[in-house]
Design a protein around this motif. Sequence first.
Motif, short mmCIF file in Angstrom:
data_model
loop_
_atom_site.label_atom_id
_atom_site.label_comp_id
_atom_site.label_asym_id
_atom_site.label_seq_id
_atom_site.Cartn_x
_atom_site.Cartn_y
_atom_site.Cartn_z
N GLY A 186 2.98 5.40 -8.58
CA GLY A 186 2.46 6.06 -7.51
C GLY A 186 0.90 5.99 -7.28
N ASP A 187 0.44 6.10 -8.68
CA ASP A 187 -1.12 5.90 -8.74
C ASP A 187 -1.63 4.41 -8.72
OD1 ASP A 187 -1.76 8.71 -8.90
OD2 ASP A 187 -0.99 8.70 -10.78
N ILE A 188 -0.93 3.75 -9.05
CA ILE A 188 -1.45 2.37 -9.22
C ILE A 188 -0.77 1.27 -8.45
CG2 ILE A 188 -1.61 2.55 -11.99
CD1 ILE A 188 0.61 0.57 -12.06
N ILE B 74 13.29 -0.10 -6.07
CA ILE B 74 12.87 1.08 -4.96
C ILE B 74 11.70 2.04 -5.09
CG2 ILE B 74 15.19 0.88 -3.98
CD1 ILE B 74 15.62 3.52 -5.16
N GLY B 75 10.98 1.46 -6.08
CA GLY B 75 9.83 2.09 -6.56
C GLY B 75 8.57 2.09 -5.46
N PRO B 76 7.27 2.40 -5.81
CA PRO B 76 6.17 2.23 -5.00
C PRO B 76 5.23 1.26 -5.17
CG PRO B 76 5.67 3.59 -6.99
CD PRO B 76 7.22 3.10 -7.15
N THR B 77 5.61 0.12 -5.94
CA THR B 77 4.62 -1.08 -5.84
C THR B 77 5.02 -2.15 -5.25
OG1 THR B 77 5.76 -1.62 -8.07
CG2 THR B 77 3.81 -0.37 -8.31
N HIS B 78 4.17 -3.22 -5.15
CA HIS B 78 4.25 -4.28 -4.16
C HIS B 78 5.56 -5.04 -4.71
CE1 HIS B 78 2.75 -5.72 -7.99
NE2 HIS B 78 3.24 -6.95 -7.81
N ASP B 79 6.11 -5.11 -5.74
CA ASP B 79 7.37 -5.89 -6.33
C ASP B 79 8.51 -4.87 -5.97
OD1 ASP B 79 6.68 -3.99 -8.32
OD2 ASP B 79 7.15 -5.52 -9.85
N ASP B 80 8.49 -3.65 -5.31
CA ASP B 80 9.53 -3.10 -4.92
C ASP B 80 9.80 -3.36 -3.45
OD1 ASP B 80 10.24 -1.44 -7.23
OD2 ASP B 80 8.20 -0.44 -6.96
N GLU B 114 -2.03 13.24 -5.14
CA GLU B 114 -2.32 12.72 -3.98
C GLU B 114 -1.09 11.81 -3.34
OE1 GLU B 114 -5.43 9.18 -1.89
OE2 GLU B 114 -5.44 9.91 -4.05
N PHE B 115 -0.78 12.00 -2.15
CA PHE B 115 0.29 11.32 -1.80
C PHE B 115 0.07 10.19 -1.05
CE2 PHE B 115 4.32 11.35 1.72
CZ PHE B 115 4.91 10.86 0.81
N THR B 116 -0.16 9.15 -1.96
CA THR B 116 -0.84 7.58 -1.72
C THR B 116 0.02 6.74 -0.82
OG1 THR B 116 0.39 6.68 -3.91
CG2 THR B 116 -2.09 7.79 -3.90
N GLU B 117 -0.56 5.91 -0.19
CA GLU B 117 0.26 4.93 0.63
C GLU B 117 1.25 4.43 -0.24
OE1 GLU B 117 -0.20 0.65 2.61
OE2 GLU B 117 -2.07 1.67 2.36
N ALA B 118 1.06 4.17 -1.47
CA ALA B 118 2.01 3.41 -2.43
C ALA B 118 3.27 4.48 -2.60
CB ALA B 118 1.57 3.09 -3.71
N ARG B 119 2.97 5.80 -2.96
CA ARG B 119 3.94 6.73 -2.84
C ARG B 119 4.96 6.86 -1.66
NH1 ARG B 119 0.16 9.84 -6.48
NH2 ARG B 119 0.85 9.29 -8.60
N ARG B 120 4.08 6.56 -0.39
CA ARG B 120 4.94 6.84 0.96
C ARG B 120 5.94 5.60 0.96
NH1 ARG B 120 1.79 10.05 5.06
NH2 ARG B 120 3.42 9.07 6.62
#
Lengths: 252, 252
Positions: A186-188, B74-80, B114-120
């Motif tokens: 979530g941070d990266i 289904i995680g928060p990164t670009h490869d999800d 922080e509820f980052t864009e990635a976490r969203r």
Amino acid sequence: MTPTPATAAMLAIGDELLSGRTKDRNIAHLAEVLTVAGIDLKEVRIVGDEPHIIADTLNTLRRSYDYVFTSGGIGPTHDDITADAVGAAFGLAVGEHPEALRRLAENYAARGMEFTEARRRMARTPEGADLIDNPVSVAPGFRLDNVFVMAGVPAVFQAMLGQVIETLPAGQAIGSTAFACPYGEGDIGDPLRLLAKEHPAVVIGSYPKFDGASYSTEIVIRSRDRAALDAAAEAVKTMLAELGRDHPAPAL
Amino acid sequence: MTPTPATAAMLAIGDELLSGRTKDRNIAHLAEVLTVAGIDLKEVRIVGDEPHIIADTLNTLRRSYDYVFTSGGIGPTHDDITADAVGAAFGLAVGEHPEALRRLAENYAARGMEFTEARRRMARTPEGADLIDNPVSVAPGFRLDNVFVMAGVPAVFQAMLGQVIETLPAGQAIGSTAFACPYGEGDIGDPLRLLAKEHPAVVIGSYPKFDGASYSTEIVIRSRDRAALDAAAEAVKTMLAELGRDHPAPAL
């Protein structure tokens, strides 16, 4: 330009893999060996001991990829039906391979064991197959066209694969660099997504690790292009340093 | 008559599984859970992080089997990219699921993060999806029709599957009996093949074990029909006793 690498698929065969009785150990091994050899493993399928399903799946895979590696179903018992299924897939008759029969007969004679009908089954291959040596327990695998038929017992699978891989043209191996990252995905995620866009020749993976309380991440970058890999590695280091300023490492 | 059991397939998603970096631990777990639940796992496929391949494979599997279970992506990164690929497979738009967004926002607020864009990104599902709770790390999976989309991290996959399995109609569980056999498959192959023919309602597996010097075998019989299972078990015991007379157990 980096040449397009050869592609491969794996077909793991056996009811025991689908019932949970046996945990497959061959998929990860094949994946590692192919990565080092510069061959792209694109797909893995696991199917049960059903001849038509094995044959149909094999036909799909062998027409879609440069190489197909199978595991399992080449022993002496009634549920070892891979040779017949491969023969059906290629439309070839299956019979006793003379050299396989010779090796098996010699082995059992030397050990004073009966060469039973069941053991003779292990000499059966589709017509025209080339044997894959089995230095562990004699009974060979075989190659037919772009399909490599190997044992399911991991020690034997590994020994067979070790020989097979030396016969294939080596591709440009993928270089990779791994970074331990103390922050969760979530941070990266946001900075990593930007970084991935800026380095299109590099595949960037992020692998979450969860220790029961908090997440960390391993970032892995991969490319066949050494310069692109180095540039992306520098970018990841810069990103991690910037994250470190925003998120002090958690106290132990 | 034993009713026909429900069928299932698994789709494991992730480049890391195909490169050998990560050894899958979810396939064997799913296989065990489904076996206990009386659902037949018929096929497993592993594919990489390629949206069209994920979508096409999912469409094949969801039309062929009663249930499809996915892991990974289904995680928060670009490869999800699994949520987008599932949306594409079903022809559905993908957006933020309000309840998923609420849970994630609440979680990060409570932790002062922080509820980052990635976490969203972890709140995104295809339209109409039902959430699968994630008691480990909050970010939910989801169900759409007969497809269950779950995390790749084994602790999370297991927690999600534990909930999902309780919502599915339990099948008639498969009964099984295992026999340790001190002989190799070459010794038991012939009598076992006869035995299999005489007990068609029972699936008989033989699993070679190789300790580096010699083979032994585990014989496993499985059936949903208790009486057939008992009859086959007696037959295996008789077979092993007869083998014991022919082949005295090896001296230690």
